[in-house]
Write an enzyme that holds these catalytic residues in place. Structure first.
Site, short mmCIF file in Angstrom:
data_model
loop_
_atom_site.label_atom_id
_atom_site.label_comp_id
_atom_site.label_asym_id
_atom_site.label_seq_id
_atom_site.Cartn_x
_atom_site.Cartn_y
_atom_site.Cartn_z
N ARG A 1 0.87 -1.18 0.17
CA ARG A 1 -0.09 0.04 0.02
C ARG A 1 0.96 1.31 0.20
O ARG A 1 0.67 2.25 -0.70
CB ARG A 1 -1.00 -0.01 1.27
N LYS B 1 1.24 25.49 -4.81
CA LYS B 1 0.11 24.72 -4.46
C LYS B 1 0.43 23.31 -4.43
O LYS B 1 -0.46 22.29 -5.08
CB LYS B 1 -1.04 25.17 -5.01
N LYS C 1 2.99 39.97 -6.19
CA LYS C 1 1.61 39.69 -6.55
C LYS C 1 0.80 40.94 -6.28
O LYS C 1 1.39 41.85 -5.69
CB LYS C 1 1.20 38.43 -5.76
N GLU D 1 3.10 39.95 -11.14
CA GLU D 1 1.85 39.34 -11.59
C GLU D 1 1.11 40.84 -12.09
O GLU D 1 1.16 41.74 -11.38
CB GLU D 1 1.02 38.88 -10.43
N ASP E 1 -2.18 37.02 -15.16
CA ASP E 1 -3.24 36.31 -14.51
C ASP E 1 -4.73 36.35 -15.05
O ASP E 1 -4.97 37.59 -14.96
CB ASP E 1 -3.10 36.58 -12.98
#
Lengths: 283, 283, 283, 283, 283, 283
Positions: C103, C138, C170, C200, C221
């Site tokens: 597993r 992320k 940002k 950004e 973005d």
């Protein structure tokens, strides 16, 4: 620019390890036998030499991990130039705690302040030139983030933090690749868009090739002042120029005068002597 | 006496940490992009200065943790005096592995050899005298066991390893206890039978008191040569005598000539410069 | 370009933790009760879906940490595209060891292959365009280096690995600085020469300002295709262009057709489903 | 039933690791360069999708480990269903701290809330039936305790936490034992009195044998609805019945209608997409 | 039933810690000074008392972590009953390694064998009865998995491994819940389907209530033999019966004769004396 | 002499490990299901036997790591003799926290108090004699510093903490060296000035040799009372005398009466039963 402190979670494990390495399996035999448990004390961290402070947060944490009730009043924070005799901080509280944590606190503070002071002395020597002082990856094992921070505290800047945050093509790489061109080409296809590429060159010929390939920075290793001057002129702003090799406060001004952007110095982190700092009775 | 190697489990965690600190989150960008995965290489660890070697086992482990198939042939083990150009070891195997581990291996080896070399230089200066060179607790945080080992490799001996393996009564303790006598008495009832007791004395008066109380060793801090000589005579073999303060290869012989048993030196572990060692192509 | 494997010391602690989390305090109750200690077995890791493999070294290590005598024969290494039913590796040895580690081995392999497969599907969709697929920060906590590696295995490239290897300005930073210009200026004086700077931008106006200030990359973005096209034209090669927001295999070709250099996709690492891989009896 | 929070010592090491993985060796370059050290801010954690919250304590800890003076006001605790735009918590304090910890806090919160939301969507689909939704051991390596907790937050229940807290006899075990009977008999003599025994059966014949042997639960793997219905009838309350295989919110109601006690779903923990949550300026 | 060995990754960290705790910062001073580095030796682990062996794998690992070239031949594996003078294993190799690892190896082996031997003595006393001997959570901090394993080696069985693998409702819980019924009801809705529920009862009245509620096991704490007999009769196979309180080899047979299923004994893990085992010269 | 507490950083990792070992992957199932989250409680730690307390700081930390708001009022600190029924401390706060931490807190406290009590019983038996009770390196793996501390709490003193803080030449060393003389000579040249040297002697002949060589202490192993008396006379204050072998409260007075300085006892740390301590409702 102000010096950004490191978050404590970045160094707390190191301070804990250092304390445990000193406490061993039985703690401070001398202090526990002699100093009454309720004995209170006010002491001062005092420099015995001129220099630049770095690592005060670690020293403070060392005291407070031994006894959270110890109170610290910072007088001269990291990045501050100090003279012999200057008080860096006042620490007060349990006499046992102060004496038990003393050596660990001082070992961090004097080691990092030694690096900051060495950096400061070279940075001072090149003041007025465009050159920034940078350190290398020749750091004490386990302390790289702290020693790089100490260089910043001393007014220097940082080169690579590791093998993974920039490319530095050295002579060995060039030899294996079969030349500067194939080395650079392999790197271009192999690394991400946010990674800068620097190439070590020993001759002006190599430099010419590297510039043609559009790299971000060139490391001019162990060149004479004359070669450095020619190299800077040849680069003409197309790349960052970095001089390295035998840079001391004495030799630094002439090297800086060649117009290089950076001067990298290994001994700042691998051989700088400590800044002598003591823990004295408060007068 | 031969130098006993440290068991690898005592330093493996440090070597792992040091490698990870250099590998970061992406590994060796430059080497991975340039060096073919099947490229084999034989290289040599070479000194660029005379000195004494210490830490070779750590350097070997650094290479082998990156690639267990790398083969190392040791030419000059820890404790050996070397000249500039001497080959310390030959390493052969994966070119990627060798270049990736290079800096970590050298950082351990050159740092510890620097301490061994500094120790060796003072030990050499007092050869023929009874005095042994010892280090202090002024070590780099996290590296104490290794730095103490390097002092042994350089021909020195070790003082306390921490706060818990011997008693050292210093001026602060005496002040808090209200005198040498109460300080020593409190210690006697507070520590085990295998713990030796040393007292720091600044004057011959203090020395007299300490001797009367039957301590094991006296630390004669920052005394003049004349005072040292008188102190040694006054002790007359009743305790171990240790001189400290401003001891260098230049000043050491005169201090040793006073007949002290030990000369303790903080800068061996806190300020010794590295021994310059490189990884070269095997010729 | 070949995919460089990660040194095992970078993931061994994670594999150990994952095994211990599954073994708990008593180990594999079922297998220990049922499978005789000398039962030998040959089994195969088989994909049940098409995709791209990543993490095989971790699966192998999981088996070998449970039983070092288990033998693994790799059939399809990391980075290989596979079809449903393909055998990735054959594992043979102790039946207990195979079932106990199963597993954990599959959890690593199917999670990382899921990321590689997702990356591969978008990379395939933009084949022929200049755009590279990149991931973000992320990532699953604790697995960043591995998930970034899985993106490379899938044919993607990596954006920042952390807060410290590049600057990404940002909207929040711009707001606090009071505009793009002061934000960029503060960064220029505050970071080292090997750190690239990306900004950004939400509008073409902001883009104009950023380009004037000479940054390395712009993050466009959530722009429309039309805006993206205009932005690429406006940049004209002066900076790297990166598109982000709602990129899937379906939408990717049109975005790539705008000529952007990079397309960054958060869901590759935070929401990609696993690649279904099983451990079957060898037929 | 209220959802019991996990003690912080169970997840603090993971939050520390995740922060350090993002801070790297130099910390948040962008924020440190741009945001003044005394800049204060109030921000809100806001969902951008409907779902169920899980992991808020970890997000809070991420902020507070970076800066203990950050204040958090919880608006919607773990287990709460939320709509797009709902404020989960308000965080206020050092602007640097908030931006530095943001990504780590969100990575935990959105990953665990993704699992809770997926669980919630299936639990909702079977509301009114006796069936409980349970997860498997197909979890992200290192995060099992947290992901199992997120399943509980979403209204699900937990299957085995590891190999050691219950017996699950699968096809491989049965094959090695030579049948269901010997497999169960070996287990009965080999495990403790507090360990329940579950057997995976593929056919009604196997089920008959298992029931005769008095096991606690049966795993009905990949059976048709018709088979499931017959199996539930055949069991008649003598064991817990668990269905598994291809269960989604769409297929769940019909499966639940067969009367099974449990429906176990691997994708809840291995493939659920995140719940999109952002850190916005407080309006 | 054969005793399943624990995978080494479950105890390797403990063996490393124990060795480092003994090596301290300087290693084995005595052995390093006296035993030549090339001195080879063959020695035997010999019991000085009758008992049952447990922990041999840990002892072997202790030797091999100090020196991987040490060879071990196992004569009597874990779970074997031994007489005074029996050779458990022969160890041969570096004399330094053997003497350095000796104490750590023996500390593990004699501690765990002490627990196995205590368990064995009670298990022997109840042979012929249905009762199994089980241990409790009163274990030495940090060693629970090992001590539970030692109980199995001694012929016992395990109760809960922690707070999370079964429910045990004790007097405090009942008092807070306001009775046995609400306590059991709250638990039923709060835990998973694979978790067994046991209730501690002090009186036959409480027992009646518990049985009505269908729990899996009852803990009959400190009951007289008469009460125990009545309780077993009253249960009539509807739940597992466990006796606890003042159970020794002397009192065990009578308690077992009441027909209880389990007899749980705290002192097996919290107060069993070691089994005396030494490392002798091979004769 | 007052008993110096250990700094919390020396035991916090152990308390965390012990709690996590009990919490497992799901926490306290029973308590979480039954005890309301806002239920407050005041409870008392009560001894059920006479003895000596040690380890209260660890118990307190266990409660506070589970819930920092739990309040503890210490009634009888470490080193205090207690009678059955004495309240050691009052703990108040979250009922969940108290019950969840209870077992870990008690496991530390009862184990260490067991050692302190055993030590106290022998120390009491030799009161009035010069002999001090000392422990050995036969400690529970991982707990040496704590168990040595518990011996101090019980009125004993400590022998070596490890292989590195003193020399103890045993029969094996003497055999390998080829006699007591070469063994001692090798040690003298091999260890530092702060390390004491003890030699194990089995006969008065060996003792004579050892004394001639000026060692610090002699271990008189398993000698008869008559031999011990002769040995003490022969030593005549020239070295510390230590008796070992079969020392219990019953045999101790006669051994002490021989005039030995120290009596070392292995069973204090390897076989002392716990001191029975419970957590009761406050009355």
């Amino acid at each position: 620019m102000s010096l950004a402190p490191l978050p404590a979670i970045m160094f707390e494990p190191l301070v804990r390890s250092a304390l445990l390495e000193d406490l061993g399996r039985a703690g401070d035999l001398t202090t526990n036998a002699i100093v009454p448990v309720d004995h209170l004390k006010t002491m001062v961290l005092v420099t015995r030499q001129p220099g630049v402070i770095a690592g005060l947060d670690l020293a403070v944490l060392a005291f407070r991990l031994i006894d959270p009730t110890i109170h610290v009043k910072v007088e001269r924070a990291d990045g501050r130039a100090v003279q012999a005799g200057d008080v860096i901080a006042t620490v007060s509280g349990s006499g046992r705690g102060l004496l038990t944590a003393e050596r660990t606190a001082l070992n961090f503070l004097s080691h990092l302040s030694g690096i900051a002071s060495a950096t400061g002395s070279v940075a001072e020597a090149v003041r007025g030139h465009r050159a920034k002082i940078v350190c290398t990856r020749k750091t004490t094992p386990g302390l790289r983030a702290l020693e790089k921070y100490a260089v910043r505290a001393g007014g220097g800047s940082n080169h690579r933090f590791g093998l993974d945050d920039a490319v530095l093509i050295k002579d060995n790489h060039i030899a294996i690749a079969g030349g500067i061109r194939p080395a650079i080409e392999r790197v271009r296809t192999g690394v991400g868009h946010l990674v800068k590429i620097e190439v070590e060159v020993d001759t002006l010929d190599q430099l010419e090739h590297a510039l043609d390939l559009g790299i971000d920075a060139v490391l001019l290793d162990n060149m004479s002042l004359e070669q450095l001057g020619k190299a800077v002129a040849m680069v003409g702003g197309r790349a960052i120029t970095e001089a390295s090799g035998r840079i001391t406060p004495a030799t630094a001004p002439a090297i800086a005068a060649t117009g290089v952007d950076l001067m990298s110095i290994g001994w700042l982190t691998h051989s700088a002597p400590i800044l002598d700092i003591g823990l004295d009775y408060s007068s």
